[in-house]
Design an enzyme around this catalytic site. Structure first.
Site, short mmCIF file in Angstrom:
data_model
loop_
_atom_site.label_atom_id
_atom_site.label_comp_id
_atom_site.label_asym_id
_atom_site.label_seq_id
_atom_site.Cartn_x
_atom_site.Cartn_y
_atom_site.Cartn_z
N SER A 358 0.88 -1.17 0.00
CA SER A 358 0.00 0.00 0.00
C SER A 358 0.91 1.21 0.00
O SER A 358 1.68 1.41 0.92
CB SER A 358 -0.89 -0.01 1.24
OG SER A 358 -1.52 1.24 1.36
N ARG A 359 0.80 2.00 -1.07
CA ARG A 359 1.80 3.06 -1.22
C ARG A 359 1.48 4.35 -0.49
O ARG A 359 2.35 5.20 -0.37
CB ARG A 359 2.04 3.34 -2.71
CG ARG A 359 2.93 2.28 -3.35
CD ARG A 359 3.33 2.67 -4.75
NE ARG A 359 2.31 2.34 -5.70
CZ ARG A 359 2.26 1.17 -6.36
NH1 ARG A 359 3.17 0.26 -6.15
NH2 ARG A 359 1.29 0.93 -7.20
N VAL A 360 0.27 4.56 -0.04
CA VAL A 360 0.01 5.76 0.75
C VAL A 360 -0.54 5.46 2.13
O VAL A 360 -0.44 6.27 3.03
CB VAL A 360 -1.01 6.73 0.09
CG1 VAL A 360 -0.35 7.62 -0.90
CG2 VAL A 360 -2.17 6.00 -0.49
#
Ligand code: ATP
Ligand code: MG
Length: 490
Positions: A358-360
């Site tokens: 999950s990049r954010v």
């Protein structure tokens, strides 16, 4: 009035209200494979809605010098060459408003739940520009899914686009529906868009939402595989316009697109039928642009609401690097990968922790949960590695054996029944218990029962309130104690 009463005639002519009503009409020149070729309609634009004889609707798919091709939105059996068609003067659009909540509708907003069609006071175009950078804000609030492995390791923020991707029958839809159910009783509005899904699967989703009393703040949009391809093509765009209306009222919306692989397929089908030459403007070149345009519309807007998107994609034989999956991976903010081998080994949800990201979300994860989730991924990865080596012979030392025991408890925490929604504090307590070694003293099999016991205790504890602050040692101990007490009653 006599026949020759010129004055009166002149008077009447002067009073007559003359005005041209311009209505552009065209003719169907051919019908092939559900697409209509049209002549006339020179002024028509892309995505403009057309009406054929008998009220059958369609929309402009391609415009060439000599002809226009249109896809149907209604059953088109009665339409043949020679029929007339007219422009309705508006683009593809969808009725929007609070009247849609609780309803099952098609992409044009028509009822599919046996009730009368919802009547709204507003419609929005299905294709709308995404918010500009200036209008956007950071993703900062968590969207709780109630699924421990996701909230702890791959936290999703409100306004994020997190892809759920995996092979057939690996629990993709279940993950998304569980995330929707976790919003029950909370502020987030949920929209489920079924694109070309089997009716039996869609019925199951609707039944689940109904039986769990989650329909009040939910909209289900269905474009079934037997219906017009044009409707399936339209569905995700129309549903996003609905979501945007709520977002613009300051609401947080969660939208599930199930699934974009089927959407890509229908886009390809229409492009091929319209004989668009393959290349930048047609399939496959434009599928990236199509889905990027769709997913860019999600996000958090400044001083306003948000749209969190969970697009679903199917892969074959574990091949994450195929064309559509890589496209979708590159236009989302992370992916939850479900694995057929984990699913077969009864790891449910079958989330592949190594491939998921999950990049954010980390920034949006509540500080309290972050305080206990920090080491989890590393510990689990080490455990999986050790487990592999253990097959070739025993462990070296006691420390390794301890790590193995801990790893088995983490694996058991990651296994979660469907419809079992764990609140953030329940997750925090369980992880604090894990950290304090409380879970090492019970068997992995007992952990499932422990989750429910901890949940009831946590929900009644007034001290566990502030998720926005890192855990103090006091709260951490309180959580561990609470888990230990629950474990004693097992
Ligand atoms: P498809 O590729 O057909 O769309 P899918 O990947 O969406 O499938 P689901 O339909 O969500 O998979 O799930 C497949 C089956 O696994 C269903 O019968 C579902 O009830 C079961 N299942 C999914 N998740 C869990 C879980 N956490 N615990 C137990 N059973 C589960
Ligand atoms: Mg599914």
């Amino acid at each position: 009035m006599t026949d020759y009463d010129v004055t009166s005639l002149t008077e009447r002519l002067e009073q007559a209200q003359l005005g041209a009503v311009i209505e552009e009409r065209g003719i169907v020149t051919a019908i092939a494979d559900g697409l209509a070729s049209l002549s006339g309609l020179r002024g028509a634009g892309l995505n403009e809605v057309l009406e054929f004889d008998g009220g059958v609707r369609g929309f402009v798919m391609t415009i060439e010098e000599a002809e226009i091709k249109a896809a149907f939105l209604d059953r088109s059996d009665a339409i043949a060459a020679g029929c007339t068609v007219r422009r309705l003067g508006h683009l593809l659009s969808v009725p929007v408003g609070p009247e849609m909540l609780g309803r099952v509708i098609d992409p044009l907003g028509r009822a599919l739940d046996g009730l009368p069609d919802p009547v709204t006071s507003l419609t929005l175009p299905a294709e709308r520009p995404a918010p500009t950078i200036i209008e956007r804000d950071f993703v900062s609030k968590p969207l709780e899914t109630g699924i421990l492995v996701i909230d702890a390791l791959f936290a999703i923020g409100r306004g994020q686009r997190e892809l759920i991707i995996g092979e057939r029958q690996t629990g993709k839809t279940s993950l998304a529906v569980d995330a929707m159910l976790a919003q029950r009783g909370g502020p987030v509005i949920t929209i489920y868009v079924a694109i070309g899904q089997r009716s039996a699967a869609v019925t199951r989703v609707i039944e689940t939402l109904r039986s769990q009393n989650a329909m009040d703040r939910t909209i289900v949009m269905v474009a079934d595989p037997a219906g017009e391809p044009g409707l399936r093509w339209l569905a995700p765009f129309a549903a996003t316009s609905l979501a945007e209306w709520f977002r613009d009222q300051g609401e947080d919306v969660l939208i599930v697109y199930d699934d974009l692989t089927k959407h890509a397929a229908v886009h390809r089908e229409l492009a091929l039928l319209a004989q668009q030459p393959p290349g930048r403007e047609a399939y496959p070149g434009d599928i990236f642009y199509l889905h990027a345009r769709l997913l860019e519309r999600s996000g958090k807007v400044r001083n306003g609401g948000s749209i969190t998107a969970l697009p679903i994609a199917e892969i074959e034989a574990g091949n994450l690097s195929a064309y559509i999956p890589t496209n979708l991976i590159s236009i989302s903010d992370g992916q939850i990968v479900t694995s057929a081998s984990l699913f077969a080994a009864n790891q449910r949800p079958a989330v592949d922790v190594g491939l998921s990201v999950s990049r954010v979300g980390g920034k949006a994860q509540s500080k309290a949960l972050k305080s206990v989730a920090g080491r989890l991924r590393l510990d689990y990865a080490q455990y999986l590695e050790m487990k592999m080596f253990a097959r070739f012979g025993g462990f070296g030392d006691a420390a390794q054996a301890d790590r193995m025991i801990r790893g088995e408890r983490i694996a058991a925490l990651f296994i979660q029944d469907r419809l079992l929604h764990l609140s953030t504090w329940t997750q925090i307590a369980l992880l604090a218990g894990l950290e304090a070694g409380v879970l090492d003293r019970i068997t992995p099999r007992q952990i499932n029962a422990l989750k429910t016991l901890v949940a009831t205790r946590v929900d009644n504890d007034p001290y566990l309130a502030d998720l926005d602050a890192p855990l103090t040692d006091e709260i951490r101990n309180l959580c561990a104690q609470l888990v230990a007490q629950a474990a004693e009653t097992l």
